[in-house]
Structures are given as C-alpha cells and as structure tokens.
Motif scaffolding. Structure first.
Motif, PDB file in Angstrom:
ATOM      1  N   PRO A   1      38.702 -20.207 -21.918  1.00  0.00           N
ATOM      2  CA  PRO A   1      38.716 -18.851 -21.749  1.00  0.00           C
ATOM      3  C   PRO A   1      37.348 -18.110 -21.840  1.00  0.00           C
ATOM      4  O   PRO A   1      37.241 -17.119 -21.103  1.00  0.00           O
ATOM      5  N   TYR A   2      36.369 -18.647 -22.284  1.00  0.00           N
ATOM      6  CA  TYR A   2      35.097 -18.213 -22.237  1.00  0.00           C
ATOM      7  C   TYR A   2      33.960 -18.518 -21.418  1.00  0.00           C
ATOM      8  O   TYR A   2      32.937 -18.237 -21.166  1.00  0.00           O
ATOM      9  N   PHE A   3      34.449 -19.758 -20.443  1.00  0.00           N
ATOM     10  CA  PHE A   3      33.637 -20.263 -19.505  1.00  0.00           C
ATOM     11  C   PHE A   3      34.575 -20.361 -18.203  1.00  0.00           C
ATOM     12  O   PHE A   3      35.515 -20.956 -18.314  1.00  0.00           O
ATOM     13  N   ASP A   4      34.188 -19.875 -17.313  1.00  0.00           N
ATOM     14  CA  ASP A   4      34.475 -19.909 -15.941  1.00  0.00           C
ATOM     15  C   ASP A   4      34.315 -20.918 -14.932  1.00  0.00           C
ATOM     16  O   ASP A   4      35.347 -21.371 -14.485  1.00  0.00           O
ATOM     17  N   GLY A   5      33.335 -21.699 -15.210  1.00  0.00           N
ATOM     18  CA  GLY A   5      33.057 -22.679 -14.308  1.00  0.00           C
ATOM     19  C   GLY A   5      33.840 -24.101 -15.016  1.00  0.00           C
ATOM     20  O   GLY A   5      34.137 -24.061 -16.068  1.00  0.00           O
ATOM     21  N   PRO A   6      33.508 -25.063 -14.067  1.00  0.00           N
ATOM     22  CA  PRO A   6      34.107 -26.401 -14.658  1.00  0.00           C
ATOM     23  C   PRO A   6      32.936 -26.864 -15.874  1.00  0.00           C
ATOM     24  O   PRO A   6      31.993 -26.514 -16.284  1.00  0.00           O
ATOM     25  N   VAL A   7      33.549 -28.006 -16.743  1.00  0.00           N
ATOM     26  CA  VAL A   7      32.783 -28.621 -17.922  1.00  0.00           C
ATOM     27  C   VAL A   7      31.565 -29.059 -17.401  1.00  0.00           C
ATOM     28  O   VAL A   7      30.320 -28.781 -18.205  1.00  0.00           O
ATOM     29  N   THR A   8      31.206 -29.650 -16.151  1.00  0.00           N
ATOM     30  CA  THR A   8      29.979 -30.249 -15.651  1.00  0.00           C
ATOM     31  C   THR A   8      28.896 -29.116 -15.613  1.00  0.00           C
ATOM     32  O   THR A   8      27.646 -29.507 -15.933  1.00  0.00           O
ATOM     33  N   GLU A   9      29.360 -28.060 -15.180  1.00  0.00           N
ATOM     34  CA  GLU A   9      28.363 -26.939 -15.199  1.00  0.00           C
ATOM     35  C   GLU A   9      27.661 -26.518 -16.505  1.00  0.00           C
ATOM     36  O   GLU A   9      26.425 -26.321 -16.698  1.00  0.00           O
ATOM     37  N   GLY A  10      28.539 -26.516 -17.496  1.00  0.00           N
ATOM     38  CA  GLY A  10      28.048 -26.567 -18.983  1.00  0.00           C
ATOM     39  C   GLY A  10      27.204 -27.389 -19.359  1.00  0.00           C
ATOM     40  O   GLY A  10      26.109 -27.139 -20.050  1.00  0.00           O
ATOM     41  N   ALA A  11      27.482 -28.536 -19.236  1.00  0.00           N
ATOM     42  CA  ALA A  11      26.604 -29.697 -19.694  1.00  0.00           C
ATOM     43  C   ALA A  11      25.408 -29.737 -18.898  1.00  0.00           C
ATOM     44  O   ALA A  11      24.298 -30.121 -19.394  1.00  0.00           O
ATOM     45  N   GLU A  12      25.473 -29.595 -17.522  1.00  0.00           N
ATOM     46  CA  GLU A  12      23.956 -29.370 -16.800  1.00  0.00           C
ATOM     47  C   GLU A  12      23.333 -28.379 -17.697  1.00  0.00           C
ATOM     48  O   GLU A  12      22.049 -28.596 -17.808  1.00  0.00           O
ATOM     49  N   GLU A  13      23.850 -27.198 -17.771  1.00  0.00           N
ATOM     50  CA  GLU A  13      23.089 -25.916 -18.365  1.00  0.00           C
ATOM     51  C   GLU A  13      22.423 -26.386 -19.769  1.00  0.00           C
ATOM     52  O   GLU A  13      21.409 -26.259 -19.981  1.00  0.00           O
TER      53      GLU A  13
END
Length: 180
Positions: free
Chosen positions: A4-16
């Motif tokens: 709910p707090y993150f709109d993109g896929p999990v991979t985008e968060g890991a890259e960030e």
C-alpha cells in the motif's frame, strides 16, 4: 505482490536501495578522504610550527655572532696593549687603550649602539640612573653633575641608562636636602 505504501514493483525498491547504498559508500569515501586530508594538513602545520620554533631558537642563539666576531679583534688589541704595558712605559699603554676604546666604539656604532652625554643635562629617569645627589650652587636643581658610567642608545632606544650624580639646590642654611 502489492504494497500500500509503494506503487511500483519490488524490484524498483531494491534498485533504489542499491543506488542509495552506492551513494552512501561514495559519500563515506569522500568523507574519509577529506578527513585524511585534514589530518595531513594538521600534521604538516604542526611540523611547520616545530621547525619554525627550532629555527627561531637557533637564530636567537647565534644572532650576536657577527657582533662578537667584530669585537674579537678589539680583544686581541687589548691583549697586545697589556703585553706592551709590561715591557714599555705607561704612555704607550694610555695611547693603546685609547685606540682600543675608539675601535670598540666604532664596532658598537656599526651595530647601532651610540653613547650619549649626560653632564649638565636635566635629570631624565628614562635616560639616567641616579646613584648620588650633591648640593650645588653652580648647577641647576635636578641636573646631572657627574657621570659615573656612560649611557648608551641602541637605534635611539636606551640600552643602558647613564649612572649619574644629580645636583640639588643647597638651602640657605648650607645643608643639602639629602642631609635633611
């Protein structure tokens, strides 16, 4: 998987997160380099300070070397005059000592030391050191009557005050103010 707090896929968060870690490591290396530079600068400054103190101490220790080298021939002439006094009449000794005195005064003047005359001058505590007072009707009150040791200036500043006898007015009963 949806967050709910993150709109993109999990991979985008890991890259960030990976990008932020790399940026943090880069900044950490920059801080380490700056700290290393700071420590080296502090150490260099400390070395310069210590070297400067050593050079200043050495300069002070040997500052009078040229003056002393110029005075040594005067001492040699004084030794010769003493040898001549043992074998020749006193007049040659007087002449020799007068020559040595002139030579020594010349060396001192070369270094900015000059004698000053005090007899007959008004007493000046900056230039004179009174060692005695004498009553005098001939000299003005608080003037220099006699000089026991000559005073000297170094580039216009008192190096050594003259040791003088100061004239004081005698009162009408004949007693001096010193006696009172």
């Amino acid at each position: 998987m949806s967050d709910p707090y993150f709109d993109g896929p999990v991979t985008e968060g890991a890259e960030e997160i990976q990008r932020l870690r790399e940026a943090l490591e880069t900044k950490t290396r920059e801080v380490d380099a700056q700290q290393d530079r700071y420590l080296r600068t502090v150490a260099e400054f400390d070395n310069v300070r210590k070297r400067s103190a050593r050079e200043r101490e050495e300069y002070t220790r040997y500052a009078n070397e040229s003056l002393l080298r110029d005075i040594l021939p005067v001492l040699d002439n004084l030794d010769r005059a003493m040898q001549a006094a043992r074998s020749e009449p006193a007049t040659s000794l007087t002449t020799g000592v007068e020559l040595i005195q002139r030579e020594l005064l010349r060396v001192l003047e070369k270094y900015g030391v000059t004698p000053f005359s005090s007899v007959g001058q008004p007493f000046d505590p900056e230039r004179h050191e009174a060692i005695a007072r004498v009553p005098s009707a001939d000299l003005p009150d608080m003037s220099v009557a006699a000089e026991t040791a000559r005073g000297y200036l170094l580039h216009g500043r008192v190096l050594r005050p003259a040791m003088v006898t100061v004239a004081v007015a005698a009162d009408s009963s004949g007693a001096s103010p010193v006696d009172a």
